[in-house]
Design a protein around this motif. Structure first.
Motif, mmCIF file in Angstrom:
data_model
loop_
_atom_site.group_PDB
_atom_site.id
_atom_site.type_symbol
_atom_site.label_atom_id
_atom_site.label_comp_id
_atom_site.label_asym_id
_atom_site.label_seq_id
_atom_site.Cartn_x
_atom_site.Cartn_y
_atom_site.Cartn_z
ATOM 1 N N ILE A 105 0.841 -1.195 0.000
ATOM 2 C CA ILE A 105 0.000 0.000 0.000
ATOM 3 C C ILE A 105 0.881 1.251 0.000
ATOM 4 N N PRO A 106 0.715 2.151 -0.982
ATOM 5 C CA PRO A 106 1.495 3.395 -0.984
ATOM 6 C C PRO A 106 1.156 4.260 0.234
ATOM 7 N N GLN A 107 2.167 4.897 0.783
ATOM 8 C CA GLN A 107 2.001 5.750 1.958
ATOM 9 C C GLN A 107 2.352 7.180 1.567
ATOM 10 N N LYS A 108 1.478 8.133 1.875
ATOM 11 C CA LYS A 108 1.683 9.526 1.519
ATOM 12 C C LYS A 108 2.194 10.297 2.738
ATOM 13 N N THR A 109 3.040 11.299 2.482
ATOM 14 C CA THR A 109 3.439 12.215 3.548
ATOM 15 C C THR A 109 2.282 13.160 3.850
ATOM 16 N N ARG A 110 2.376 13.864 4.970
ATOM 17 C CA ARG A 110 1.331 14.840 5.298
ATOM 18 C C ARG A 110 1.262 15.927 4.238
ATOM 19 N N GLU A 111 2.407 16.324 3.709
ATOM 20 C CA GLU A 111 2.427 17.356 2.666
ATOM 21 C C GLU A 111 1.744 16.853 1.395
ATOM 22 N N GLU A 112 1.983 15.609 1.036
ATOM 23 C CA GLU A 112 1.338 15.044 -0.149
ATOM 24 C C GLU A 112 -0.167 14.924 0.052
ATOM 25 N N ILE A 113 -0.579 14.576 1.249
ATOM 26 C CA ILE A 113 -2.019 14.484 1.528
ATOM 27 C C ILE A 113 -2.687 15.841 1.372
ATOM 28 N N GLU A 114 -2.015 16.903 1.797
ATOM 29 C CA GLU A 114 -2.598 18.229 1.640
ATOM 30 C C GLU A 114 -2.695 18.626 0.163
ATOM 31 N N LEU A 115 -1.721 18.214 -0.645
ATOM 32 C CA LEU A 115 -1.831 18.439 -2.085
ATOM 33 C C LEU A 115 -2.992 17.639 -2.666
ATOM 34 N N MET A 116 -3.180 16.421 -2.160
ATOM 35 C CA MET A 116 -4.298 15.600 -2.627
ATOM 36 C C MET A 116 -5.642 16.199 -2.209
ATOM 37 N N ARG A 117 -5.667 16.856 -1.059
ATOM 38 C CA ARG A 117 -6.896 17.530 -0.646
ATOM 39 C C ARG A 117 -7.276 18.615 -1.666
ATOM 40 N N GLU A 118 -6.252 19.340 -2.153
ATOM 41 C CA GLU A 118 -6.520 20.362 -3.175
ATOM 42 C C GLU A 118 -7.107 19.732 -4.436
ATOM 43 N N SER A 119 -6.572 18.601 -4.832
ATOM 44 C CA SER A 119 -7.079 17.903 -6.019
ATOM 45 C C SER A 119 -8.519 17.446 -5.801
ATOM 46 N N ALA A 120 -8.778 16.872 -4.622
ATOM 47 C CA ALA A 120 -10.127 16.403 -4.318
ATOM 48 C C ALA A 120 -11.123 17.559 -4.298
ATOM 49 N N LEU A 121 -10.693 18.702 -3.777
ATOM 50 C CA LEU A 121 -11.608 19.836 -3.684
ATOM 51 C C LEU A 121 -11.903 20.458 -5.049
ATOM 52 N N VAL A 122 -11.012 20.289 -6.014
ATOM 53 C CA VAL A 122 -11.353 20.686 -7.382
ATOM 54 C C VAL A 122 -12.574 19.902 -7.840
ATOM 55 N N VAL A 123 -12.578 18.601 -7.575
ATOM 56 C CA VAL A 123 -13.716 17.766 -7.951
ATOM 57 C C VAL A 123 -14.957 18.166 -7.148
ATOM 58 N N SER A 124 -14.786 18.400 -5.853
ATOM 59 C CA SER A 124 -15.913 18.790 -5.004
ATOM 60 C C SER A 124 -16.576 20.065 -5.517
ATOM 61 N N LYS A 125 -15.750 21.042 -5.877
ATOM 62 C CA LYS A 125 -16.292 22.308 -6.385
ATOM 63 C C LYS A 125 -16.977 22.103 -7.735
ATOM 64 N N THR A 126 -16.431 21.214 -8.550
ATOM 65 C CA THR A 126 -17.042 20.926 -9.851
ATOM 66 C C THR A 126 -18.419 20.306 -9.664
ATOM 67 N N LEU A 127 -18.528 19.338 -8.764
ATOM 68 C CA LEU A 127 -19.822 18.720 -8.503
ATOM 69 C C LEU A 127 -20.802 19.737 -7.914
ATOM 70 N N GLY A 128 -20.292 20.641 -7.082
ATOM 71 C CA GLY A 128 -21.144 21.694 -6.544
ATOM 72 C C GLY A 128 -21.664 22.621 -7.625
ATOM 73 N N MET A 129 -20.808 22.959 -8.580
ATOM 74 C CA MET A 129 -21.242 23.790 -9.698
ATOM 75 C C MET A 129 -22.317 23.075 -10.512
ATOM 76 N N LEU A 130 -22.128 21.781 -10.744
ATOM 77 C CA LEU A 130 -23.075 21.017 -11.554
ATOM 78 C C LEU A 130 -24.421 20.822 -10.858
ATOM 79 N N ALA A 131 -24.416 20.869 -9.519
ATOM 80 C CA ALA A 131 -25.646 20.596 -8.770
ATOM 81 C C ALA A 131 -26.797 21.489 -9.214
#
Length: 272
Positions: free
Chosen positions: A2-28
């Motif tokens: 299982i790949p393990q992410k650093t805390r810094e990488e997780i925060e970058l992944m949060r930014e990526s996830a929130l791009v999707v979250s905002k997109t779904l919010g726009m589409l709603a």
């Protein structure tokens, strides 16, 4: 492994996830009778690029669009088209984006206008089962613990759990270890570790769990043509516990829904 992410990488992944979250919010606000899924797809591609990200699905494994758009009996991987949505439909929108070299990937099933009570109950139960699964994502537990929680919650209520399609680890590639089935036995499978990030995504059917793939090589529908629902979150293990990287709160804000369902999975408040 299982790949393990650093805390810094997780925060970058949060930014990526929130791009999707905002997109779904726009589409709603755009999901309504008379709108085509191809129109929604074009809106999503433009919006993702405006956020300095790249559509994560477009061209992935040769998929032709930005969104997987799966109405009614379609489970996942529906291809956007010119058919208008109708009152009483449901539509699963699965979206991916790449930012900071990391993927975000999550999904929500929307009601199109007023839907049948039994279909609304399917949507509610599927989303509830997602959180049942997330609660089991903690250090020391195993893949089977998440799958068992989702399977028990939904099958106890009479629904079918799709077997052939699963959640997954996520990072700089869309699909990493471990696979995350929505069924399983407690105490079985790979053990969870600090810093892992997965996409948990129950795909639950109103009728049979059985599915079929269409000749386009992508579209998956239920075998009995009854509705299917799909909800997905990106989740990291931080301090031994599940931490949501994605959110449905942009959707809820757009639709005027009050919800505290995500609060237990946030170690720090979400700033919208």
């Amino acid at each position: 492994m299982i790949p393990q992410k650093t805390r810094e990488e997780i925060e970058l992944m949060r930014e990526s996830a929130l791009v999707v979250s905002k997109t779904l919010g726009m589409l709603a606000k755009e999901v309504k009778p008379g709108v085509t899924t191809l129109y929604l797809d074009k809106l999503a591609e433009e919006f993702i690029r405006e956020q300095g990200a790249i559509p994560g699905f477009l061209g992935l494994y040769d998929f032709p669009n930005t969104l997987c758009m799966s109405p009614n009996s379609q489970v996942v991987h529906g291809i956007p088209n010119k058919t208008p949505l109708q009152e009483g439909d449901i539509i699963s929108i699965d979206c991916g984006a790449i930012k900071n070299e990391f993927y975000g990937d999550h999904a929500y099933t929307f009601a199109v206008g007023e839907i049948a009570p039994e279909t609304q109950k399917l949507l509610n139960t599927t989303k509830e089962s997602l959180y049942e699964g997330i609660r089991q994502l903690k250090v020391g537990n195993r893949v089977g613990d998440v799958g068992y929680a989702i399977q028990k919650y939904t099958e106890d209520r009479g629904y079918g759990v799709v077997r052939e399609l699963v959640g997954h680890g996520i990072g700089k590639t869309m699909h990493e270890d471990p696979e995350m089935p929505n069924y399983g036995k407690r105490g079985r499978g790979k053990k969870f570790i600090e810093g892992m990030v997965v996409a948990i995504e129950p795909m639950i059917n109103l009728g049979t769990h059985k599915i079929r793939q269409h000749s386009d090589g992508w579209t998956i529908t239920t075998l009995d043509n009854k509705p299917s629902a799909h909800f997905e979150h990106d989740v990291a293990i931080i301090n031994g516990k599940p931490e949501l990287l994605s959110t449905f709160k942009y959707i809820y804000n757009a639709l005027g829904i009050e919800s505290k369902e995500e609060d237990e999975f946030r170690q720090q408040p979400l700033v919208l």
